[in-house]
Design an enzyme around this catalytic site. Structure first.
Site, PDB file in Angstrom:
ATOM      1  N   HIS A 279     118.923  45.649 -51.810  1.00  0.00           N
ATOM      2  CA  HIS A 279     119.626  46.647 -52.612  1.00  0.00           C
ATOM      3  C   HIS A 279     120.955  46.961 -51.934  1.00  0.00           C
ATOM      4  O   HIS A 279     121.314  46.334 -50.914  1.00  0.00           O
ATOM      5  CB  HIS A 279     118.769  47.898 -52.791  1.00  0.00           C
ATOM      6  CG  HIS A 279     118.201  48.442 -51.518  1.00  0.00           C
ATOM      7  ND1 HIS A 279     118.971  48.998 -50.516  1.00  0.00           N
ATOM      8  CD2 HIS A 279     116.919  48.494 -51.065  1.00  0.00           C
ATOM      9  CE1 HIS A 279     118.209  49.393 -49.524  1.00  0.00           C
ATOM     10  NE2 HIS A 279     116.953  49.101 -49.827  1.00  0.00           N
TER      11      HIS A 279
ATOM     12  N   MET B 135     113.338  42.527 -45.188  1.00  0.00           N
ATOM     13  CA  MET B 135     112.093  42.069 -45.801  1.00  0.00           C
ATOM     14  C   MET B 135     112.323  41.782 -47.283  1.00  0.00           C
ATOM     15  O   MET B 135     111.382  41.738 -48.083  1.00  0.00           O
ATOM     16  CB  MET B 135     110.974  43.088 -45.602  1.00  0.00           C
ATOM     17  CG  MET B 135     110.544  43.192 -44.146  1.00  0.00           C
ATOM     18  SD  MET B 135     108.819  43.714 -43.901  1.00  0.00           S
ATOM     19  CE  MET B 135     108.839  45.324 -44.656  1.00  0.00           C
ATOM     20  N   GLY B 136     113.595  41.573 -47.644  1.00  0.00           N
ATOM     21  CA  GLY B 136     113.908  41.217 -49.019  1.00  0.00           C
ATOM     22  C   GLY B 136     113.923  42.402 -49.957  1.00  0.00           C
ATOM     23  O   GLY B 136     114.036  43.547 -49.525  1.00  0.00           O
TER      24      GLY B 136
ATOM     25  N   GLU C 238     119.840  53.806 -40.619  1.00  0.00           N
ATOM     26  CA  GLU C 238     119.254  55.006 -40.017  1.00  0.00           C
ATOM     27  C   GLU C 238     118.115  55.591 -40.845  1.00  0.00           C
ATOM     28  O   GLU C 238     117.461  56.533 -40.397  1.00  0.00           O
ATOM     29  CB  GLU C 238     120.342  56.064 -39.796  1.00  0.00           C
ATOM     30  CG  GLU C 238     121.315  55.703 -38.684  1.00  0.00           C
ATOM     31  CD  GLU C 238     122.283  56.822 -38.366  1.00  0.00           C
ATOM     32  OE1 GLU C 238     122.328  57.806 -39.136  1.00  0.00           O
ATOM     33  OE2 GLU C 238     122.996  56.711 -37.353  1.00  0.00           O
TER      34      GLU C 238
ATOM     35  N   ARG D  80     110.975  49.960 -51.598  1.00  0.00           N
ATOM     36  CA  ARG D  80     109.777  50.583 -52.175  1.00  0.00           C
ATOM     37  C   ARG D  80     110.103  51.389 -53.432  1.00  0.00           C
ATOM     38  O   ARG D  80     109.217  51.633 -54.251  1.00  0.00           O
ATOM     39  CB  ARG D  80     109.105  51.487 -51.145  1.00  0.00           C
ATOM     40  CG  ARG D  80     108.547  50.740 -49.945  1.00  0.00           C
ATOM     41  CD  ARG D  80     108.057  51.712 -48.891  1.00  0.00           C
ATOM     42  NE  ARG D  80     107.676  51.023 -47.664  1.00  0.00           N
ATOM     43  CZ  ARG D  80     106.458  50.597 -47.391  1.00  0.00           C
ATOM     44  NH1 ARG D  80     105.496  50.792 -48.264  1.00  0.00           N
ATOM     45  NH2 ARG D  80     106.192  49.973 -46.262  1.00  0.00           N
TER      46      ARG D  80
ATOM     47  N   GLY E 299     121.869  49.270 -50.059  1.00  0.00           N
ATOM     48  CA  GLY E 299     121.756  49.655 -48.656  1.00  0.00           C
ATOM     49  C   GLY E 299     121.828  48.442 -47.743  1.00  0.00           C
ATOM     50  O   GLY E 299     122.525  48.453 -46.710  1.00  0.00           O
ATOM     51  N   HIS E 300     121.116  47.386 -48.104  1.00  0.00           N
ATOM     52  CA  HIS E 300     121.171  46.145 -47.321  1.00  0.00           C
ATOM     53  C   HIS E 300     122.581  45.556 -47.346  1.00  0.00           C
ATOM     54  O   HIS E 300     123.094  45.093 -46.315  1.00  0.00           O
ATOM     55  CB  HIS E 300     120.200  45.099 -47.896  1.00  0.00           C
ATOM     56  CG  HIS E 300     118.757  45.467 -47.776  1.00  0.00           C
ATOM     57  ND1 HIS E 300     117.993  45.795 -48.868  1.00  0.00           N
ATOM     58  CD2 HIS E 300     117.934  45.558 -46.701  1.00  0.00           C
ATOM     59  CE1 HIS E 300     116.754  46.053 -48.473  1.00  0.00           C
ATOM     60  NE2 HIS E 300     116.691  45.931 -47.172  1.00  0.00           N
TER      61      HIS E 300
ATOM     62  N   MET F 113     117.914  54.874 -50.362  1.00  0.00           N
ATOM     63  CA  MET F 113     117.649  53.553 -50.916  1.00  0.00           C
ATOM     64  C   MET F 113     116.549  52.860 -50.124  1.00  0.00           C
ATOM     65  O   MET F 113     116.536  52.872 -48.899  1.00  0.00           O
ATOM     66  CB  MET F 113     118.917  52.702 -50.904  1.00  0.00           C
ATOM     67  CG  MET F 113     119.929  53.123 -51.933  1.00  0.00           C
ATOM     68  SD  MET F 113     121.321  51.963 -52.033  1.00  0.00           S
ATOM     69  CE  MET F 113     122.226  52.711 -53.395  1.00  0.00           C
ATOM     70  N   SER F 114     115.618  52.258 -50.859  1.00  0.00           N
ATOM     71  CA  SER F 114     114.500  51.557 -50.237  1.00  0.00           C
ATOM     72  C   SER F 114     113.955  50.535 -51.220  1.00  0.00           C
ATOM     73  O   SER F 114     113.957  50.772 -52.435  1.00  0.00           O
ATOM     74  CB  SER F 114     113.391  52.549 -49.866  1.00  0.00           C
ATOM     75  OG  SER F 114     112.209  51.873 -49.482  1.00  0.00           O
TER      76      SER F 114
END
Length: 283
Positions: free
Chosen positions: A33, A29-30, A151, A190, A35-36, A187-188
């Site tokens: 970071h 969803m863009g 996860e 948000r 993590g992606h 990481m998120s």
């Protein structure tokens, strides 16, 4: 290559399939970071081409305010992807809502054998219908050999596996470990809404999970849950939405331990109006 319509995307995917190239897919969803990026790096290990979708899916939000506040940084996201990967091996899909839903932004209804009825499903009605709707669409258009999910959203990971099973899609769903910031915060996207002060305070979440894991070794499930709830009662900054210990396979909250059974702790807490989730395997 960057495509904004599914027709352009499908034409490109068809040509890749004709060349027998393996496709790895990372739906996002863009507000990308590290993590992606780690998911994309994992995808590139086993595939010839990486497809990344960037789309804030409205039907998986049960809160209009949360949807409007969700960070949208498409140009920066594209730059970040190209900074890490060879452009010739990456396809980016950045659709508008109309390209996915047409004139009716409505989710389909799904049954995931009960996986959708607990935790996030219980607290966010319709959320996993929205997730299923967008992923069914994307899986049909991208036709990946492998798709990669973190996860951190463990319940979603289990539900995606069930979705693929029920739709009989020839896709291998691969779960990847939670990527954490230096202080342990999961990481998120948000996290970008948190002030620097709150970002430091948010490490209380991983600290509480670590305490739960240690406590769980020698105490009952109920005792561990009560211990964590007490930690949040005493914390003035974070508001606990729920803390649950569940079977890793079924996601059903459990009351007692069984030998050779795998348990995972799931937590949701609010800080500065931002909903933060995390989880940890306990055994």
């Amino acid at each position: 290559m960057v495509f904004q319509t599914h027709k352009e995307l499908s034409t490109k995917i068809e040509s890749l399939k004709n060349e027998n190239l393996k496709i790895g897919f990372v739906p996002t969803m863009g507000a990308l970071h590290a993590g992606h990026i780690s998911l994309m790096q994992e995808a590139m290990k086993s595939n010839d081409v990486l497809v990344v979708s960037i789309f804030v899916n409205p039907t998986q939000f049960d809160n209009a305010s949360d949807l409007s506040k969700y960070p949208r940084t498409v140009e920066n996201d594209i730059d970040l992807i190209y900074k890490h990967f060879d452009k010739s091996k990456v396809i980016i899909y950045t659709p508008h809502v109309e390209d996915i839903y047409g004139n009716s932004t409505v989710a389909k209804s799904y049954k995931y054998d009960g996986l959708e009825q607990v935790m996030e499903g219980a607290n966010r009605p319709g959320h996993f219908d929205g997730v299923g709707t967008i992923l069914e669409f994307l899986f049909q258009k991208v036709q990946p050999d492998h798709a990669y999910f973190g996860e951190k959203d463990f319940q979603q990971l289990q539900i995606v596996k069930k979705l693929v099973e029920k739709l009989h899609l020839p896709i291998q769903i691969i779960g990847c470990p939670i990527k954490r910031e230096m202080n342990g915060l999961a990481m998120s996207s948000r996290n970008e809404r948190l002030s620097p002060k709150a970002r430091k305070e948010a490490i209380f979440i991983i600290q509480s999970l670590e305490k739960a894991k240690e406590h769980f070794k020698n105490h009952s499930i109920n005792d561990t849950v009560e211990m964590v709830q007490k930690l949040y009662t005493e914390n003035e900054n974070l508001e606990l939405e729920y803390f649950t210990i569940a079977s890793e396979e079924t996601l059903v909250p459990v009351k007692r331990k069984y030998h050779k059974h795998t348990y995972r702790a799931f937590i949701v807490a609010h800080l500065e109006g931002v909903r933060l989730i995390d989880n940890m395997r306990l055994s």
